[in-house]
Design a protein around this motif. Sequence first.
Motif, mmCIF file in Angstrom:
data_model
loop_
_atom_site.group_PDB
_atom_site.id
_atom_site.type_symbol
_atom_site.label_atom_id
_atom_site.label_comp_id
_atom_site.label_asym_id
_atom_site.label_seq_id
_atom_site.Cartn_x
_atom_site.Cartn_y
_atom_site.Cartn_z
ATOM 1 N N LYS A 14 58.500 -108.089 17.504
ATOM 2 C CA LYS A 14 59.171 -107.097 16.681
ATOM 3 C C LYS A 14 58.194 -106.538 15.653
ATOM 4 N N PRO A 15 58.314 -105.242 15.316
ATOM 5 C CA PRO A 15 59.213 -104.242 15.929
ATOM 6 C C PRO A 15 58.707 -103.853 17.308
ATOM 7 N N ARG A 16 59.587 -103.810 18.277
ATOM 8 C CA ARG A 16 59.178 -103.610 19.662
ATOM 9 C C ARG A 16 59.843 -102.390 20.268
ATOM 10 N N GLU A 17 59.183 -101.846 21.259
ATOM 11 C CA GLU A 17 59.707 -100.718 22.008
ATOM 12 C C GLU A 17 60.257 -101.170 23.352
ATOM 13 N N GLN A 18 59.784 -102.315 23.838
ATOM 14 C CA GLN A 18 60.287 -102.908 25.073
ATOM 15 C C GLN A 18 60.834 -104.296 24.764
ATOM 16 N N GLY A 19 61.796 -104.728 25.578
ATOM 17 C CA GLY A 19 62.437 -106.001 25.306
ATOM 18 C C GLY A 19 63.426 -105.892 24.156
ATOM 19 N N PHE A 20 63.919 -104.681 23.966
ATOM 20 C CA PHE A 20 64.791 -104.267 22.878
ATOM 21 C C PHE A 20 66.211 -104.795 23.137
ATOM 22 N N GLU A 199 60.910 -98.301 29.752
ATOM 23 C CA GLU A 199 60.837 -98.569 28.318
ATOM 24 C C GLU A 199 61.568 -97.533 27.480
ATOM 25 N N ARG A 200 61.934 -96.402 28.085
ATOM 26 C CA ARG A 200 62.664 -95.361 27.351
ATOM 27 C C ARG A 200 64.180 -95.487 27.528
#
Length: 276
Positions: A14-20, A199-200
Motif C-alpha cells: 500500500k498504496p497499491r494499484e494492483q491487489g486492490f 489492473e484498471r
Amino acid sequence: MNYSLSQLPERTQKPREQGFTMMMDKGLSIREVEDFLEVGAPYADIVKLGWATSYVVPNLKRKIDAYQSAGLPVYLGGTLFEAFIIRNQFEDYRRLLDNFGLEYAEVSDGSIDLNHDRKCEFIRELSKSVKVLSEVGSKDAEKIIPPYKWISQMQSELDAGAVKVIGEAREGGNVGLFRSTGEVRSGLVEEILTKIPSERIIWEAPQKAQQVWFIKLLGANVNLGNIAPNEIVSLETIRLGLRGDTFSHFLNMDEVDPMFQPEAKTGKPGTSMPRG
C-alpha cells in the motif's frame, strides 16, 4: 506478519494499484468501524459507503474521519450519484464531496438510463477535482449487456478520466458479471481482459467462490470489490494461498516435503489437505 512461511505469492504494498481491495460498508456503527479497523485496515485499500446509506446513517462525518485517519479513503456508492443526477442536482453532489473531504467519487448508471456520452461528461468533470471510479453494468438482472459493449464502455470511461472501472455485481453478486446463481460469466470476463488491462478493473465479487475464481484466474493481486468487513481478513488468506480454496494454487510442488509429492507426480494417493 506474525511469522514466516515460504512459497507465498508476493503481495503489492500500500498504496497499491494492483491487489486492490474495496470494502463495502452497508451501515456500520462507529464502534463497528473501529473494530474493523483494528484488524482489517492493513488489508483494505478503500471503503465504499454502499448505495445511499450515507444519507441515513448517523454520525457520517465521524465515520468518514475514522476511516480516513486509518489511511482508508472513503467514497459514496454510485446509486447516490444517480439519485443526485436524476434530480438534476449535480452541483449539490459536487459540494457534498467537498464538504466531507472525499477524494474519490463513483459514477454509475446501474439504476438509471443515462446517455453514455453524458456519463463520460460527468466523469471528465468530476475527475478535475477527485479520482473517479466508474461502474459498468446494470443492476437489472434481466438486462444482459454484450461483451463488446462492456469493453467499449470501460475503455471510453477510462479515456474520460476514470482511474479504474468497476465491474457491476451488486452487493449480492448475482447480476452483471454473474448469473443469478452467482456463477461467473467467465466468457464475458475473459473477453473483457483481451482489451482492458486487469489492473484498471475492480471486479465486484462479494461471494467467496467468486473471489477464489478471480484469484485463480488473475493471481493474488487482482482488484476485488464489494467485500464485507468481516470477510476482509478471510480474503487476504485466500489471496495468499492460506485457505483450502487456494491452498495448493501458489505452491511449487517440486519444493514441498517429498511425502506430499507422489499424488502430484504420479497420481498415486497422497495426503489430502482439509478444505475450509
